[in-house]
Design a protein around this motif. Structure first.
Motif, short mmCIF file in Angstrom:
data_model
loop_
_atom_site.label_atom_id
_atom_site.label_comp_id
_atom_site.label_asym_id
_atom_site.label_seq_id
_atom_site.Cartn_x
_atom_site.Cartn_y
_atom_site.Cartn_z
N LYS A 1 4.95 5.68 19.66
CA LYS A 1 4.67 4.47 19.22
C LYS A 1 4.93 4.27 18.08
N ILE A 2 5.96 2.92 18.18
CA ILE A 2 6.71 2.26 16.78
C ILE A 2 6.16 1.45 16.65
N THR A 3 6.08 1.27 15.01
CA THR A 3 5.13 0.19 14.56
C THR A 3 5.46 -0.84 12.99
N LEU A 4 5.26 -2.11 13.07
CA LEU A 4 6.52 -2.47 12.03
C LEU A 4 5.65 -3.60 11.52
N ARG A 5 4.93 -2.98 9.91
CA ARG A 5 4.58 -3.34 9.59
C ARG A 5 5.22 -4.58 8.58
N VAL A 6 5.10 -5.69 9.32
CA VAL A 6 6.02 -6.53 8.45
C VAL A 6 4.93 -7.96 8.25
N ASP A 7 5.09 -8.50 7.31
CA ASP A 7 4.54 -9.50 6.63
C ASP A 7 3.29 -10.16 7.90
N PRO A 8 2.29 -10.57 7.95
CA PRO A 8 1.83 -11.73 9.02
C PRO A 8 2.35 -13.19 9.13
N SER A 9 3.13 -12.85 7.73
CA SER A 9 2.61 -15.05 7.72
C SER A 9 4.59 -14.73 8.09
N ASP B 1 9.45 -5.86 19.56
CA ASP B 1 9.19 -5.25 21.28
C ASP B 1 10.92 -5.31 21.53
N VAL B 2 11.78 -6.06 21.69
CA VAL B 2 13.09 -5.90 21.72
C VAL B 2 14.30 -5.18 20.86
N ALA B 3 12.94 -5.24 19.80
CA ALA B 3 13.87 -4.46 18.47
C ALA B 3 13.27 -2.64 19.44
N LYS B 4 12.58 -2.42 19.13
CA LYS B 4 12.29 -1.14 19.51
C LYS B 4 13.19 -0.50 20.93
N ALA B 5 12.41 -1.36 21.78
CA ALA B 5 13.41 -0.70 22.78
C ALA B 5 15.49 -0.83 22.89
N ILE B 6 16.01 -2.09 22.26
CA ILE B 6 17.24 -1.38 22.15
C ILE B 6 17.71 -0.15 20.92
N ALA B 7 16.79 -0.26 19.88
CA ALA B 7 16.75 0.43 19.37
C ALA B 7 17.08 2.54 20.17
N ASP C 1 0.81 -1.05 -0.05
CA ASP C 1 0.06 -0.08 0.24
C ASP C 1 0.74 1.51 0.23
N GLU C 2 2.51 1.21 -0.01
CA GLU C 2 2.98 2.38 -0.44
C GLU C 2 3.33 2.93 0.73
N ALA C 3 3.22 2.24 1.94
CA ALA C 3 3.32 2.67 3.35
C ALA C 3 4.35 2.54 4.27
N GLU C 4 4.96 3.35 4.66
CA GLU C 4 6.78 3.01 5.51
C GLU C 4 6.57 1.34 6.66
N LEU C 5 7.07 0.17 6.21
CA LEU C 5 7.45 -0.55 6.75
C LEU C 5 7.51 -0.01 8.80
N VAL C 6 8.63 0.59 8.61
CA VAL C 6 8.61 1.73 10.11
C VAL C 6 7.77 2.27 9.66
N GLN C 7 7.01 2.82 11.16
CA GLN C 7 6.04 3.60 11.36
C GLN C 7 6.04 4.26 12.24
N VAL C 8 6.17 5.27 12.70
CA VAL C 8 5.84 6.72 14.19
C VAL C 8 5.24 7.50 14.10
N ASP C 9 5.15 7.28 15.57
CA ASP C 9 4.02 8.31 15.72
C ASP C 9 4.10 9.17 16.61
N GLY C 10 4.34 10.20 17.30
CA GLY C 10 4.95 10.88 18.72
C GLY C 10 6.62 11.20 18.59
N HIS C 11 7.45 11.35 16.97
CA HIS C 11 8.81 11.53 17.53
C HIS C 11 9.30 11.32 15.64
N LYS C 12 9.32 12.66 15.62
CA LYS C 12 10.18 12.76 14.18
C LYS C 12 11.19 11.23 13.55
#
Length: 345
Positions: free
Chosen positions: A229-237, A124-130, A46-57
């Motif tokens: 909020k950080i969202t990773l839009r990864v293929d659920p499969s 979640d671990v990846a977000k926290a470590i980043a 859908d042409e949406a970024e796989l890494v979505q960020v809300d509340g931070h640049k």
């Protein structure tokens, strides 16, 4: 016709039949093949970024950070001798004991559910470590790691919901949640106080008795109370924990200006631990083959997997990954100078 010729005429077809049967008989082996790679810095269908960020640049720059996968032969499908021989002759495929790839106590559904939980936890671990790499403190929490389809909690509790209280008692560990639910032997409602996207909610779930134990149909895991909020839009499969390092590097890149890769394609693998160390994974040779096919110029290898790659000579640079911090520094160094000295196996 001589007796020997008669014997040959009779035995020849029998040998061919027995040989064909032998080639088709299932053996206790399974296989790994290179799977697709996914650019975490890219976009979905859908042409949406796989890494979505809300509340931070967020900074969306050039370059690719790809996590790699392997394709295992199906649960319940043991290789025949013919299949095993053809895969053994293919350098990019691996033959392993069937019980290593598919543990005997796990069905295909169990494997899929476990893979989904591992994927959620790895993100979640990846977000926290980043965030910690950026100097941001991230408190730990107890959260919903998975919700069983058709279970009592479906539609009421969601993955990533953070448990604050159960039946009015504060939650500090996953066992606190399990013990509280198990008290409801009369199937009375369990009262959950949760945190969802920064909002406090009260949720009631009527448990179901399964094998003599009250259950609400959720898996509990390690979570974090993120500052935004950080969202990773990864293929659920796609499941499993091995993309953790690549997720964390991609999140760090998205939260900082400039391209961490210098605009190049890099790939890698590694299960990221809560302390930032990079754990070993399976199928390292197949993942390197997949990364090479995707055009990657550098590949991160978990330190414990170094013995598995000592005889490889791929057309890309292999870099040893011990921690996310060290991998990040190595990537920055390489982006500035592709001939720079980096940690190797």
């Amino acid at each position: 016709m001589t007796q020997r010729l008669i014997a040959v005429c009779i035995a020849g077809p029998l040998v061919l039949i027995l040989g064909g049967v032998a080639l088709a008989v299932p053996l206790p082996f399974a296989s790994y093949s290179p799977g697709p790679t996914f650019d975490v810095l890219g976009k979905d269908a859908d042409e949406a970024e796989l890494v979505q960020v809300d509340g931070h640049k967020a900074y969306y720059d050039d370059g690719q950070i790809r996590f790699t996968t392997v394709v295992a032969s199906s649960n319940g499908q043991k290789l025949s001798l013919g299949d095993a021989m053809s895969r053994w002759l293919d350098r990019d495929k691996a033959i392993l004991p069937y019980d290593v790839v598919h543990p005997p106590d796990q069905s295909a559904e169990d494997e899929e559910a476990e893979g989904a939980i591992q994927m959620t936890t790895s993100q979640d671990v990846a977000k926290a470590i980043a965030l910690k790499e950026l100097g941001t403190d991230v408190p730990t929490a107890v959260q919903v790691a998975a919700v069983s389809e058709g279970g009592p909690a479906e539609g009421k509790l969601l993955v990533h919901d953070i448990f604050q209280e159960v039946d009015g008692t504060p939650i500090t560990t996953g066992d606190d949640v399990v013990k509280a639910v198990r008290k409801h032997t009369d199937t009375s409602n369990v009262e959950f106080k949760i945190l969802r996207d920064g909002r406090e909610l009260n949720v009631r779930v009527k448990p179901k008795i399964e094998e003599g134990t009250p259950r609400v149909g959720v898996s509990v895991g390690l979570g974090y109370d993120f500052p935004f909020k950080i969202t990773l839009r990864v293929d659920p499969s796609v499941g499993g924990p091995s993309a953790g390092l690549m997720f964390s590097l991609a999140i760090y890149d998205t939260l900082t200006p400039g391209s961490l890769t210098g605009g190049e394609i890099i790939a890698g693998t590694g299960e990221l631990q809560p302390d930032g160390t990079v754990g070993p994974i399976g199928g390292i040779e197949q993942k390197i083959a997949g990364a090479q096919e995707a055009g990657a110029k550098l590949f991160f290898v978990p330190k414990a997997n170094c013995p598995d790659v000592k005889d490889l000579d791929p057309d890309l640079r292999l870099v040893k990954a011990t921690t996310m911090h060290e991998a990040r520094l190595a990537l920055e160094k390489w982006a500035g100078d592709h001939d720079a000295k980096l940690p190797t196996c």
